[in-house]
Design a protein around this motif. Structure first.
Motif, PDB file in Angstrom:
ATOM      1  N   MET A   1       0.836  -1.193   0.000  1.00  0.00           N
ATOM      2  CA  MET A   1       0.000   0.000   0.000  1.00  0.00           C
ATOM      3  C   MET A   1       0.870   1.242   0.000  1.00  0.00           C
ATOM      4  SD  MET A   1      -3.015   1.189   2.643  1.00  0.00           S
ATOM      5  CE  MET A   1      -4.379   0.425   1.761  1.00  0.00           C
ATOM      6  N   GLY A   2       0.419   2.257  -0.718  1.00  0.00           N
ATOM      7  CA  GLY A   2       1.146   3.508  -0.797  1.00  0.00           C
ATOM      8  C   GLY A   2       1.075   4.323   0.482  1.00  0.00           C
ATOM      9  N   ASP A   3       1.543   5.572   0.414  1.00  0.00           N
ATOM     10  CA  ASP A   3       1.540   6.469   1.569  1.00  0.00           C
ATOM     11  C   ASP A   3       0.130   6.526   2.171  1.00  0.00           C
ATOM     12  OD1 ASP A   3       3.790   6.940  -0.012  1.00  0.00           O
ATOM     13  OD2 ASP A   3       3.828   9.077   0.424  1.00  0.00           O
ATOM     14  N   ILE A   4       0.081   6.599   3.514  1.00  0.00           N
ATOM     15  CA  ILE A   4      -1.242   6.755   4.138  1.00  0.00           C
ATOM     16  C   ILE A   4      -1.345   8.054   4.927  1.00  0.00           C
ATOM     17  CG2 ILE A   4      -1.489   4.236   4.263  1.00  0.00           C
ATOM     18  CD1 ILE A   4      -1.378   4.557   7.349  1.00  0.00           C
ATOM     19  N   HIS A   5      -0.220   8.681   5.258  1.00  0.00           N
ATOM     20  CA  HIS A   5      -0.211   9.994   5.915  1.00  0.00           C
ATOM     21  C   HIS A   5      -1.132  10.053   7.134  1.00  0.00           C
ATOM     22  CE1 HIS A   5       0.990  11.110   1.641  1.00  0.00           C
ATOM     23  NE2 HIS A   5       2.058  11.343   2.370  1.00  0.00           N
ATOM     24  N   GLY A   6      -1.012   9.047   7.975  1.00  0.00           N
ATOM     25  CA  GLY A   6      -1.759   9.052   9.227  1.00  0.00           C
ATOM     26  C   GLY A   6      -3.169   8.516   9.149  1.00  0.00           C
ATOM     27  N   LYS A   7      -3.601   8.090   7.965  1.00  0.00           N
ATOM     28  CA  LYS A   7      -4.967   7.552   7.830  1.00  0.00           C
ATOM     29  C   LYS A   7      -4.937   6.064   8.225  1.00  0.00           C
ATOM     30  CE  LYS A   7      -6.196  10.816   4.142  1.00  0.00           C
ATOM     31  NZ  LYS A   7      -4.913  11.538   4.085  1.00  0.00           N
ATOM     32  N   PHE A   8      -4.811   5.852   9.521  1.00  0.00           N
ATOM     33  CA  PHE A   8      -4.609   4.498  10.027  1.00  0.00           C
ATOM     34  C   PHE A   8      -5.865   3.641   9.883  1.00  0.00           C
ATOM     35  CE2 PHE A   8      -4.561   1.600  13.847  1.00  0.00           C
ATOM     36  CZ  PHE A   8      -3.692   0.676  13.293  1.00  0.00           C
ATOM     37  N   SER A   9      -7.028   4.222  10.068  1.00  0.00           N
ATOM     38  CA  SER A   9      -8.260   3.433  10.040  1.00  0.00           C
ATOM     39  C   SER A   9      -8.482   2.734   8.700  1.00  0.00           C
ATOM     40  CB  SER A   9      -9.463   4.311  10.398  1.00  0.00           C
ATOM     41  OG  SER A   9     -10.658   3.545  10.411  1.00  0.00           O
ATOM     42  N   PRO A  10      -8.424   3.446   7.548  1.00  0.00           N
ATOM     43  CA  PRO A  10      -8.604   2.728   6.273  1.00  0.00           C
ATOM     44  C   PRO A  10      -7.492   1.731   6.001  1.00  0.00           C
ATOM     45  CG  PRO A  10      -8.085   5.042   5.885  1.00  0.00           C
ATOM     46  CD  PRO A  10      -8.386   4.906   7.340  1.00  0.00           C
ATOM     47  N   PHE A  11      -6.260   2.048   6.432  1.00  0.00           N
ATOM     48  CA  PHE A  11      -5.170   1.090   6.264  1.00  0.00           C
ATOM     49  C   PHE A  11      -5.462  -0.184   7.048  1.00  0.00           C
ATOM     50  CE2 PHE A  11      -1.435  -0.825   8.271  1.00  0.00           C
ATOM     51  CZ  PHE A  11      -0.756  -1.279   7.152  1.00  0.00           C
ATOM     52  N   GLN A  12      -5.898  -0.026   8.294  1.00  0.00           N
ATOM     53  CA  GLN A  12      -6.170  -1.184   9.138  1.00  0.00           C
ATOM     54  C   GLN A  12      -7.314  -2.013   8.575  1.00  0.00           C
ATOM     55  OE1 GLN A  12      -6.465  -1.896  13.898  1.00  0.00           O
ATOM     56  NE2 GLN A  12      -7.812  -0.340  13.073  1.00  0.00           N
ATOM     57  N   THR A  13      -8.345  -1.348   8.069  1.00  0.00           N
ATOM     58  CA  THR A  13      -9.479  -2.065   7.484  1.00  0.00           C
ATOM     59  C   THR A  13      -9.032  -2.915   6.298  1.00  0.00           C
ATOM     60  OG1 THR A  13     -11.039  -0.348   8.176  1.00  0.00           O
ATOM     61  CG2 THR A  13     -11.725  -1.797   6.373  1.00  0.00           C
ATOM     62  N   PHE A  14      -8.244  -2.302   5.399  1.00  0.00           N
ATOM     63  CA  PHE A  14      -7.731  -3.038   4.247  1.00  0.00           C
ATOM     64  C   PHE A  14      -6.836  -4.188   4.694  1.00  0.00           C
ATOM     65  CE2 PHE A  14      -3.886  -3.579   1.642  1.00  0.00           C
ATOM     66  CZ  PHE A  14      -4.447  -4.166   0.518  1.00  0.00           C
ATOM     67  N   ALA A  15      -5.902  -3.897   5.598  1.00  0.00           N
ATOM     68  CA  ALA A  15      -4.939  -4.909   6.017  1.00  0.00           C
ATOM     69  C   ALA A  15      -5.637  -6.105   6.655  1.00  0.00           C
ATOM     70  CB  ALA A  15      -3.933  -4.302   6.985  1.00  0.00           C
ATOM     71  N   ARG A  16      -6.583  -5.856   7.521  1.00  0.00           N
ATOM     72  CA  ARG A  16      -7.286  -6.972   8.168  1.00  0.00           C
ATOM     73  C   ARG A  16      -8.029  -7.829   7.153  1.00  0.00           C
ATOM     74  NH1 ARG A  16      -6.709  -7.000  13.425  1.00  0.00           N
ATOM     75  NH2 ARG A  16      -6.535  -5.081  14.658  1.00  0.00           N
ATOM     76  N   ARG A  17      -8.580  -7.171   6.131  1.00  0.00           N
ATOM     77  CA  ARG A  17      -9.324  -7.922   5.121  1.00  0.00           C
ATOM     78  C   ARG A  17      -8.406  -8.865   4.351  1.00  0.00           C
ATOM     79  NH1 ARG A  17     -11.108  -3.953   2.401  1.00  0.00           N
ATOM     80  NH2 ARG A  17      -9.886  -4.115   0.488  1.00  0.00           N
ATOM     81  N   VAL A  18      -7.248  -8.363   3.895  1.00  0.00           N
ATOM     82  CA  VAL A  18      -6.377  -9.221   3.082  1.00  0.00           C
ATOM     83  C   VAL A  18      -5.547 -10.167   3.941  1.00  0.00           C
ATOM     84  CG1 VAL A  18      -6.325  -7.585   1.169  1.00  0.00           C
ATOM     85  CG2 VAL A  18      -4.528  -7.497   2.914  1.00  0.00           C
ATOM     86  N   LEU A  19      -5.200  -9.750   5.158  1.00  0.00           N
ATOM     87  CA  LEU A  19      -4.488 -10.658   6.053  1.00  0.00           C
ATOM     88  C   LEU A  19      -5.332 -11.884   6.351  1.00  0.00           C
ATOM     89  CD1 LEU A  19      -2.926  -8.064   8.534  1.00  0.00           C
ATOM     90  CD2 LEU A  19      -1.630  -9.600   7.034  1.00  0.00           C
ATOM     91  N   GLY A  20      -6.645 -11.682   6.407  1.00  0.00           N
ATOM     92  CA  GLY A  20      -7.555 -12.791   6.640  1.00  0.00           C
ATOM     93  C   GLY A  20      -7.589 -13.787   5.496  1.00  0.00           C
ATOM     94  N   ARG A  21      -7.107 -13.352   4.327  1.00  0.00           N
ATOM     95  CA  ARG A  21      -7.036 -14.246   3.164  1.00  0.00           C
ATOM     96  C   ARG A  21      -5.633 -14.818   2.991  1.00  0.00           C
ATOM     97  NH1 ARG A  21      -9.544  -9.881   0.006  1.00  0.00           N
ATOM     98  NH2 ARG A  21      -7.746 -10.017  -1.417  1.00  0.00           N
ATOM     99  N   GLY A  22      -4.776 -14.571   3.966  1.00  0.00           N
ATOM    100  CA  GLY A  22      -3.418 -15.099   3.903  1.00  0.00           C
ATOM    101  C   GLY A  22      -2.467 -14.276   3.074  1.00  0.00           C
ATOM    102  N   VAL A  23      -2.800 -12.995   2.824  1.00  0.00           N
ATOM    103  CA  VAL A  23      -1.956 -12.105   2.033  1.00  0.00           C
ATOM    104  C   VAL A  23      -1.147 -11.218   2.976  1.00  0.00           C
ATOM    105  CG1 VAL A  23      -1.938 -10.226   0.338  1.00  0.00           C
ATOM    106  CG2 VAL A  23      -3.616 -12.084   0.140  1.00  0.00           C
ATOM    107  N   ALA A  24       0.160 -11.167   2.805  1.00  0.00           N
ATOM    108  CA  ALA A  24       1.006 -10.280   3.606  1.00  0.00           C
ATOM    109  C   ALA A  24       0.864  -8.841   3.109  1.00  0.00           C
ATOM    110  CB  ALA A  24       2.462 -10.725   3.530  1.00  0.00           C
TER     111      ALA A  24
END
Length: 205
Positions: A1-24
């Motif tokens: 994922m590119g720069d997030i500039h402190g937008k932790f919530s959307p980053f976390q939402t995306f990360a949890r979704r793909v981590l749940g599919r076994g994607v780093a």
């Protein structure tokens, strides 16, 4: 994922979704470390600790290097992952540093030192990675990806180092952020992909 500039919530939402599919997940700098309030900083630390080994980040020029070094999930500059044959290098030069305050929203060690960069060049030449993941990019790539951009001269030591690395070896793919817009170009057989803010892409072997 590119720069997030402190937008932790959307980053976390995306990360949890793909981590749940076994994607780093790898975030490629300007996460916002050093800008978060204490509560968010603790949540960020907990998130990376919970996902150690599957979720990480490199540092950007808008990340406090000292905080990054202490944060779970930080990928050190020059690290090479042999399983994917990827090398990671963070840091960049802030062209707006004159508008910022040292220790508050700008850090003197935002770029690797010359000694560190020389060591990274040697490692890069030795392993010749298939994929590069960095915060900034070589000047030839920036000019090809963003033909209307005029680079500041003299070039930063990070960009100069990437230029030297690209002369030594042309990887298959080179991902970078820092420039905040999604664009790509092929230079000397290497596909350079700039990820825009919060943009993501999925790598396959």
């Amino acid at each position: 994922m590119g720069d997030i500039h402190g937008k932790f919530s959307p980053f976390q939402t995306f990360a949890r979704r793909v981590l749940g599919r076994g994607v780093a997940v790898v975030q490629i700098g300007d996460f916002g470390h050093g800008f978060f309030d204490p509560g968010t900083a603790a949540d960020t630390q907990d998130f990376f600790r919970e996902n150690m080994g599957t979720c990480g980040f490199i540092r950007g020029n808008h990340d406090d290097p000292e905080i990054c070094r202490m944060m779970p999930g930080w990928i050190p500059d020059g690290h090479h992952d042999p399983a994917w044959d990827i090398m990671f290098v963070g840091g960049a030069y802030s062209v707006d540093r004159h508008l910022r305050t040292e220790g508050l929203d700008w850090w003197a060690d935002e770029e690797c030192s010359i000694t560190e960069l020389n060591g990274i060049v040697d490692r890069y030449a030795a392993v010749k990675p298939r994929i590069m993941v960095t915060h900034d990019a070589p000047s030839a790539a920036i000019e090809a990806v963003f033909p209307n951009v005029r680079l500041f001269r003299p070039l930063s030591r990070t960009v100069q180092t990437f230029n030297s690395m690209f002369e030594v070896h042309c990887p298959d793919t080179w991902f970078f952020g820092h420039w905040h817009h999604s664009a790509s170009a092929v230079v000397n057989g290497t596909r350079f992909q700039c990820l825009g803010e919060l943009e993501n892409c999925i790598l396959s072997r």
